[in-house]
Design a protein around this motif. Structure first.
Motif, PDB file in Angstrom:
ATOM      1  N   ASP A   8      96.465 -41.866 -26.197  1.00 39.89           N
ATOM      2  CA  ASP A   8      96.149 -41.750 -27.616  1.00 39.89           C
ATOM      3  C   ASP A   8      95.796 -40.317 -28.000  1.00 39.89           C
ATOM      4  N   PRO A   9      95.977 -39.964 -29.277  1.00 40.05           N
ATOM      5  CA  PRO A   9      95.452 -38.683 -29.758  1.00 40.05           C
ATOM      6  C   PRO A   9      93.926 -38.722 -29.709  1.00 40.05           C
ATOM      7  N   ALA A  10      93.305 -37.588 -29.927  1.00 39.35           N
ATOM      8  CA  ALA A  10      91.839 -37.531 -29.943  1.00 39.35           C
ATOM      9  C   ALA A  10      91.316 -38.416 -31.064  1.00 39.35           C
ATOM     10  N   MET A  11      90.422 -39.328 -30.703  1.00 37.32           N
ATOM     11  CA  MET A  11      89.813 -40.240 -31.670  1.00 37.32           C
ATOM     12  C   MET A  11      88.323 -40.304 -31.379  1.00 37.32           C
ATOM     13  N   CYS A  12      87.570 -40.852 -32.324  1.00 35.41           N
ATOM     14  CA  CYS A  12      86.122 -40.910 -32.185  1.00 35.41           C
ATOM     15  C   CYS A  12      85.680 -41.839 -31.062  1.00 35.41           C
ATOM     16  N   LEU A  48      92.749 -38.459 -25.771  1.00 35.73           N
ATOM     17  CA  LEU A  48      92.824 -37.017 -25.528  1.00 35.73           C
ATOM     18  C   LEU A  48      91.464 -36.346 -25.675  1.00 35.73           C
ATOM     19  N   GLY A  49      90.653 -36.806 -26.611  1.00 39.15           N
ATOM     20  CA  GLY A  49      89.342 -36.210 -26.829  1.00 39.15           C
ATOM     21  C   GLY A  49      88.348 -36.522 -25.731  1.00 39.15           C
ATOM     22  N   GLN A  50      88.568 -37.616 -24.990  1.00 40.46           N
ATOM     23  CA  GLN A  50      87.627 -38.033 -23.966  1.00 40.46           C
ATOM     24  C   GLN A  50      88.134 -37.848 -22.547  1.00 40.46           C
ATOM     25  N   GLU A  51      89.448 -37.845 -22.356  1.00 37.29           N
ATOM     26  CA  GLU A  51      90.025 -37.729 -21.018  1.00 37.29           C
ATOM     27  C   GLU A  51      91.188 -36.734 -20.985  1.00 37.29           C
ATOM     28  N   PRO A  52      90.966 -35.486 -21.370  1.00 41.06           N
ATOM     29  CA  PRO A  52      92.081 -34.532 -21.407  1.00 41.06           C
ATOM     30  C   PRO A  52      92.741 -34.307 -20.046  1.00 41.06           C
ATOM     31  N   ARG A  62     102.269 -34.395 -20.304  1.00 40.24           N
ATOM     32  CA  ARG A  62     102.039 -32.962 -20.495  1.00 40.24           C
ATOM     33  C   ARG A  62     103.269 -32.292 -21.113  1.00 40.24           C
ATOM     34  N   THR A  63     104.458 -32.624 -20.638  1.00 38.77           N
ATOM     35  CA  THR A  63     105.694 -32.044 -21.165  1.00 38.77           C
ATOM     36  C   THR A  63     105.895 -32.426 -22.628  1.00 38.77           C
ATOM     37  N   LEU A  64     105.650 -33.689 -22.960  1.00 37.96           N
ATOM     38  CA  LEU A  64     105.784 -34.125 -24.353  1.00 37.96           C
ATOM     39  C   LEU A  64     104.796 -33.407 -25.262  1.00 37.96           C
ATOM     40  N   LEU A  65     103.569 -33.217 -24.791  1.00 39.18           N
ATOM     41  CA  LEU A  65     102.573 -32.492 -25.588  1.00 39.18           C
ATOM     42  C   LEU A  65     102.959 -31.025 -25.764  1.00 39.18           C
ATOM     43  N   GLN A  66     103.495 -30.424 -24.707  1.00 40.89           N
ATOM     44  CA  GLN A  66     103.904 -29.020 -24.800  1.00 40.89           C
ATOM     45  C   GLN A  66     105.062 -28.836 -25.764  1.00 40.89           C
ATOM     46  N   SER A  67     105.985 -29.785 -25.788  1.00 41.94           N
ATOM     47  CA  SER A  67     107.156 -29.635 -26.654  1.00 41.94           C
ATOM     48  C   SER A  67     106.912 -30.141 -28.079  1.00 41.94           C
ATOM     49  N   GLY A  68     106.094 -31.186 -28.247  1.00 40.63           N
ATOM     50  CA  GLY A  68     105.927 -31.780 -29.567  1.00 40.63           C
ATOM     51  C   GLY A  68     104.528 -31.690 -30.146  1.00 40.63           C
ATOM     52  N   GLY A  69     103.594 -31.134 -29.394  1.00 42.83           N
ATOM     53  CA  GLY A  69     102.225 -31.071 -29.877  1.00 42.83           C
ATOM     54  C   GLY A  69     101.635 -32.464 -30.029  1.00 42.83           C
ATOM     55  N   GLU A  70     100.549 -32.550 -30.792  1.00 46.01           N
ATOM     56  CA  GLU A  70      99.884 -33.848 -30.954  1.00 46.01           C
ATOM     57  C   GLU A  70     100.734 -34.850 -31.723  1.00 46.01           C
ATOM     58  N   GLN A  71     101.800 -34.394 -32.394  1.00 50.41           N
ATOM     59  CA  GLN A  71     102.696 -35.331 -33.082  1.00 50.41           C
ATOM     60  C   GLN A  71     103.425 -36.223 -32.077  1.00 50.41           C
ATOM     61  N   LEU A  77     103.628 -45.521 -21.970  1.00 49.13           N
ATOM     62  CA  LEU A  77     104.469 -45.709 -20.796  1.00 49.13           C
ATOM     63  C   LEU A  77     104.458 -47.180 -20.411  1.00 49.13           C
ATOM     64  N   LEU A  78     105.622 -47.702 -20.113  1.00 49.70           N
ATOM     65  CA  LEU A  78     105.762 -49.065 -19.617  1.00 49.70           C
ATOM     66  C   LEU A  78     106.202 -48.970 -18.170  1.00 49.70           C
ATOM     67  N   ASP A  79     105.366 -49.434 -17.277  1.00 47.04           N
ATOM     68  CA  ASP A  79     105.622 -49.349 -15.836  1.00 47.04           C
ATOM     69  C   ASP A  79     105.966 -47.915 -15.419  1.00 47.04           C
ATOM     70  N   GLY A  80     105.237 -46.959 -15.996  1.00 51.15           N
ATOM     71  CA  GLY A  80     105.394 -45.557 -15.636  1.00 51.15           C
ATOM     72  C   GLY A  80     106.517 -44.826 -16.330  1.00 51.15           C
ATOM     73  N   ARG A  81     107.287 -45.508 -17.150  1.00 53.52           N
ATOM     74  CA  ARG A  81     108.416 -44.881 -17.843  1.00 53.52           C
ATOM     75  C   ARG A  81     108.119 -44.790 -19.338  1.00 53.52           C
ATOM     76  N   LEU A  82     108.586 -43.705 -19.953  1.00 58.01           N
ATOM     77  CA  LEU A  82     108.376 -43.510 -21.377  1.00 58.01           C
ATOM     78  C   LEU A  82     109.024 -44.641 -22.163  1.00 58.01           C
ATOM     79  N   ARG A  83     108.232 -45.288 -23.025  1.00 61.78           N
ATOM     80  CA  ARG A  83     108.771 -46.347 -23.872  1.00 61.78           C
ATOM     81  C   ARG A  83     108.656 -45.982 -25.347  1.00 61.78           C
ATOM     82  N   TRP A  84     107.497 -45.388 -25.760  1.00 66.77           N
ATOM     83  CA  TRP A  84     107.301 -44.970 -27.141  1.00 66.77           C
ATOM     84  C   TRP A  84     106.575 -43.637 -27.159  1.00 66.77           C
ATOM     85  N   ALA A  85     106.891 -42.831 -28.150  1.00 70.99           N
ATOM     86  CA  ALA A  85     106.163 -41.569 -28.369  1.00 70.99           C
ATOM     87  C   ALA A  85     106.110 -41.319 -29.868  1.00 70.99           C
ATOM     88  N   GLY A  86     104.945 -40.921 -30.340  1.00 71.82           N
ATOM     89  CA  GLY A  86     104.792 -40.554 -31.734  1.00 71.82           C
ATOM     90  C   GLY A  86     104.476 -41.681 -32.690  1.00 71.82           C
TER      91      GLY A  86
END
Length: 118
Positions: A8-12, A48-52, A62-71, A77-86
């Motif tokens: 998740d993005p940084a949340m309260c 992200l705010g609690q477990e960076p 890490r790669t997705l964050l570097q290329s797309g930022g917090e967006q 991940l489903l069973d370790g594979r990317l299923r959804w982003a953004g």
């Protein structure tokens, strides 16, 4: 059964279901994750705010964050594979991806997604 890892993005708080302005889609997603857990799936959420460190040590996240930022968040991940982003999937998408029948009676409002019934 399958495992679902949510970055998740940084949340309260860990679920995003806190504070005076609860976002309905986050409350519904939390209810959907609890439903998945009840179906036997293993669900892990990282904020992200609690477990960076968890974001930094997962190469894909890490790669997705570097290329797309917090967006790029949430990354799911489903069973370790990317299923959804953004975006957060709805219960029908989650159920279909895990090969489960969606329970139409189990919708937000059946119980407070934050706290168990008294």
């Amino acid at each position: 059964m399958s495992s679902l890892d949510v970055y998740d993005p940084a949340m309260c708080c860990a679920t995003g279901v806190c504070g005076p302005q609860v976002e309905p889609h986050l409350a519904q997603f939390e209810a959907d994750l609890r439903w998945l857990g009840g179906q036997g799936a293993t669900v892990t959420r990282r904020n992200l705010g609690q477990e960076p460190g968890a974001f930094a040590t997962n190469d894909l996240v890490r790669t997705l964050l570097q290329s797309g930022g917090e967006q790029a968040l949430p990354v799911i991940l489903l069973d370790g594979r990317l299923r959804w982003a953004g975006h957060y999937p709805d219960r029908a998408e989650l159920a279909a991806s895990l090969g489960l029948a969606e329970d139409p009676a189990a919708v937000m409002g059946e119980a407070d997604p934050c706290c168990p019934p008294a």
